[in-house]
Scaffold this motif. Sequence first.
Motif, mmCIF file in Angstrom:
data_model
loop_
_atom_site.group_PDB
_atom_site.id
_atom_site.type_symbol
_atom_site.label_atom_id
_atom_site.label_comp_id
_atom_site.label_asym_id
_atom_site.label_seq_id
_atom_site.Cartn_x
_atom_site.Cartn_y
_atom_site.Cartn_z
ATOM 1 N N HIS A 42 0.310 0.728 7.928
ATOM 2 C CA HIS A 42 0.058 1.200 6.561
ATOM 3 C C HIS A 42 1.063 2.284 6.184
ATOM 4 C CE1 HIS A 42 -3.092 2.607 3.379
ATOM 5 N NE2 HIS A 42 -1.873 3.018 3.044
ATOM 6 N N ILE A 43 1.241 3.271 7.060
ATOM 7 C CA ILE A 43 2.164 4.365 6.767
ATOM 8 C C ILE A 43 3.601 3.852 6.705
ATOM 9 C CG2 ILE A 43 3.133 6.521 7.637
ATOM 10 C CD1 ILE A 43 0.362 7.180 8.753
ATOM 11 N N ALA A 44 3.959 2.976 7.640
ATOM 12 C CA ALA A 44 5.315 2.422 7.649
ATOM 13 C C ALA A 44 5.608 1.678 6.351
ATOM 14 C CB ALA A 44 5.495 1.490 8.849
ATOM 15 N N THR A 47 6.807 0.865 14.414
ATOM 16 C CA THR A 47 5.468 1.195 14.898
ATOM 17 C C THR A 47 5.327 0.633 16.296
ATOM 18 O OG1 THR A 47 4.312 -0.829 14.185
ATOM 19 C CG2 THR A 47 4.640 0.900 12.525
ATOM 20 N N SER A 48 4.608 1.356 17.141
ATOM 21 C CA SER A 48 4.420 0.892 18.512
ATOM 22 C C SER A 48 3.091 1.384 19.057
ATOM 23 C CB SER A 48 5.561 1.386 19.406
ATOM 24 O OG SER A 48 5.364 0.965 20.757
ATOM 25 N N ASN A 49 2.447 0.530 19.833
ATOM 26 C CA ASN A 49 1.209 0.923 20.508
ATOM 27 C C ASN A 49 1.483 1.429 21.916
ATOM 28 O OD1 ASN A 49 1.958 -1.605 21.573
ATOM 29 N ND2 ASN A 49 -0.162 -2.138 22.052
ATOM 30 N N LYS A 50 2.772 1.552 22.263
ATOM 31 C CA LYS A 50 3.169 2.033 23.583
ATOM 32 C C LYS A 50 3.892 3.369 23.462
ATOM 33 C CE LYS A 50 1.955 -1.855 25.641
ATOM 34 N NZ LYS A 50 0.789 -1.920 26.542
ATOM 35 N N SER A 51 3.668 4.232 24.439
ATOM 36 C CA SER A 51 4.457 5.465 24.496
ATOM 37 C C SER A 51 5.876 5.099 24.899
ATOM 38 C CB SER A 51 3.857 6.438 25.510
ATOM 39 O OG SER A 51 4.002 5.937 26.827
ATOM 40 N N LYS A 99 0.833 -1.197 0.000
ATOM 41 C CA LYS A 99 0.000 0.000 0.000
ATOM 42 C C LYS A 99 0.870 1.251 0.000
ATOM 43 C CE LYS A 99 -3.924 -2.070 2.449
ATOM 44 N NZ LYS A 99 -4.744 -2.048 3.689
ATOM 45 N N THR A 100 0.330 2.308 -0.592
ATOM 46 C CA THR A 100 1.039 3.582 -0.656
ATOM 47 C C THR A 100 0.276 4.626 0.151
ATOM 48 O OG1 THR A 100 -0.123 4.396 -2.620
ATOM 49 C CG2 THR A 100 1.799 2.973 -2.989
ATOM 50 N N LEU A 101 0.854 5.815 0.250
ATOM 51 C CA LEU A 101 0.179 6.890 0.979
ATOM 52 C C LEU A 101 -1.099 7.334 0.272
ATOM 53 C CD1 LEU A 101 3.143 9.125 2.200
ATOM 54 C CD2 LEU A 101 1.806 7.461 3.504
ATOM 55 N N ASP A 102 -1.188 7.094 -1.036
ATOM 56 C CA ASP A 102 -2.413 7.435 -1.766
ATOM 57 C C ASP A 102 -3.597 6.608 -1.266
ATOM 58 O OD1 ASP A 102 -1.127 9.309 -3.321
ATOM 59 O OD2 ASP A 102 -0.690 7.896 -4.945
ATOM 60 N N ASP A 103 -3.304 5.455 -0.670
ATOM 61 C CA ASP A 103 -4.359 4.578 -0.163
ATOM 62 C C ASP A 103 -4.768 4.912 1.267
ATOM 63 O OD1 ASP A 103 -4.166 2.985 -2.541
ATOM 64 O OD2 ASP A 103 -2.390 2.023 -1.696
ATOM 65 N N TYR A 104 -4.057 5.846 1.895
ATOM 66 C CA TYR A 104 -4.315 6.158 3.306
ATOM 67 C C TYR A 104 -5.367 7.260 3.425
ATOM 68 C CZ TYR A 104 -3.349 7.013 8.271
ATOM 69 O OH TYR A 104 -3.452 7.143 9.629
ATOM 70 N N ASP A 105 -6.366 7.025 4.258
ATOM 71 C CA ASP A 105 -7.467 7.984 4.426
ATOM 72 C C ASP A 105 -7.118 8.970 5.551
ATOM 73 O OD1 ASP A 105 -9.795 9.371 4.541
ATOM 74 O OD2 ASP A 105 -11.068 7.686 5.140
ATOM 75 N N VAL A 125 16.891 0.275 4.985
ATOM 76 C CA VAL A 125 15.723 0.594 5.807
ATOM 77 C C VAL A 125 15.205 -0.688 6.450
ATOM 78 C CG1 VAL A 125 13.380 1.541 5.857
ATOM 79 C CG2 VAL A 125 15.078 2.504 4.288
ATOM 80 N N LEU A 126 15.153 -0.711 7.766
ATOM 81 C CA LEU A 126 14.575 -1.825 8.506
ATOM 82 C C LEU A 126 13.265 -1.362 9.122
ATOM 83 C CD1 LEU A 126 14.767 -4.689 9.778
ATOM 84 C CD2 LEU A 126 15.952 -3.616 11.718
ATOM 85 N N VAL A 127 12.174 -2.045 8.796
ATOM 86 C CA VAL A 127 10.866 -1.730 9.376
ATOM 87 C C VAL A 127 10.601 -2.731 10.495
ATOM 88 C CG1 VAL A 127 8.407 -1.400 8.944
ATOM 89 C CG2 VAL A 127 10.060 -0.949 7.110
ATOM 90 N N ILE A 128 10.427 -2.219 11.712
ATOM 91 C CA ILE A 128 10.118 -3.070 12.869
ATOM 92 C C ILE A 128 8.702 -2.747 13.319
ATOM 93 C CG2 ILE A 128 10.801 -3.812 15.175
ATOM 94 C CD1 ILE A 128 13.592 -2.779 14.639
ATOM 95 N N ASP A 129 7.805 -3.685 13.116
ATOM 96 C CA ASP A 129 6.387 -3.471 13.376
ATOM 97 C C ASP A 129 5.988 -4.060 14.727
ATOM 98 O OD1 ASP A 129 3.878 -2.501 12.527
ATOM 99 O OD2 ASP A 129 3.268 -4.465 11.762
ATOM 100 N N GLU A 130 4.963 -3.462 15.325
ATOM 101 C CA GLU A 130 4.310 -3.995 16.525
ATOM 102 C C GLU A 130 5.230 -4.066 17.740
ATOM 103 O OE1 GLU A 130 2.636 -7.720 15.222
ATOM 104 O OE2 GLU A 130 0.893 -6.723 14.357
ATOM 105 N N VAL A 131 5.969 -3.012 18.000
ATOM 106 C CA VAL A 131 6.765 -2.922 19.227
ATOM 107 C C VAL A 131 5.807 -2.665 20.389
ATOM 108 C CG1 VAL A 131 8.557 -1.658 20.472
ATOM 109 C CG2 VAL A 131 8.781 -2.047 17.998
#
Length: 256
Positions: free
Chosen positions: A117-119, A201-205, A72-78, A166-172
Motif C-alpha cells: 500500500h505504501i509503495a 517491499t520485502s518480508n525478509k530482513s 491507493k494513496t497515503l490518505d487511505d493508510y491507517d 521509479v521502479l517498484v519491486i514488490d514481494e522480494v
Amino acid sequence: MTELVSTRIRATAAKLGLPHLAEALTHYTQRADESKMGYLDFLDLVLSEELAVRDDRRFRTGLRTSKLPHHKTLDDYDFSFQPDLDPRKIKDLATLAFVEAKANAALLGPPGVGKTHIAVALAVAACRAGYSVYFTSLDDMVSNLKAADATGRLSSKLGTYLRPSVLVIDEVGYEILERGEANLVFQVISKRYEKGSIILTSNKSFGEWGQVFADEVLATAILDRLLHHCDVISINGPSYRLKNRLRNIEKTTEVA
C-alpha cells in the motif's frame, strides 16, 4: 467575441495542440466578462487551465502504463493500526526527495502490514509529480527476464525495468531464486544504480537475502548497490488483512 474570431481561435488552439482551450473558449470568455478581467489575467487563466488539464491527462496516462495494482494513496493508510510506524518517515518519503536524488526506498515487514500500500502510494505521488513509474513483483520480473533471455531478447526486456524513473519491486523474498535468476535481478539493480529510483517491499530482513538469492556474494553485491542511497522503513505491526478477516468473522457470528 465575434463568432468569426472565436472560430479562428479554436482552429489555432487545435493546431497548437491545445484541445481543451478550443473546447472551453466560450466558458473562459464568460468568466473573463463576469470578473472584468484584464488581458494578462485572462491569458493567465487560459494558460493555467490548459496546463492543469494537460498535467491531469499525463497523470492518468502514467497510471495506466505503470501497471500499479491499485491507486491507493497515503490518505487511505491507517497509521493508527501501526503505532510503531512513524508517519513522519513515510511523509518524508512522499516529498519524493529520494526520487529526485535517484535513491531508493525499502519497506520491510511481515505479510499484511501495508508495505505494498505504501509503495503504491509513493508511486502514485511520483506519477502525479511527472515521474515515469513501473510496478512489478519480483517473481514476475524474473519470469519475464528469463523468458526474454531464452529468446535472445534480454537487452530489450531489461529496458522495461531500466527506463522508468521509479521502479517498484514488490514481494522480494516470497520465492527463493536460483543463481541465474538472482543474476538477472543483479543486472537490474546494478544498471539502475544512481540512474533511477527503486521502491521495494520485502518480508525478509536484509540478513536473510543470502537465502533468497541463493548466493551470499551475489546478495551482498545487490544490497551494496541498493542500500548505498536508500531509506529503509521497517513495519513490524499486525496484519491489516487478518484484522479485516477477524472483523468479518465477528460480524458473521453476530448475525448468526
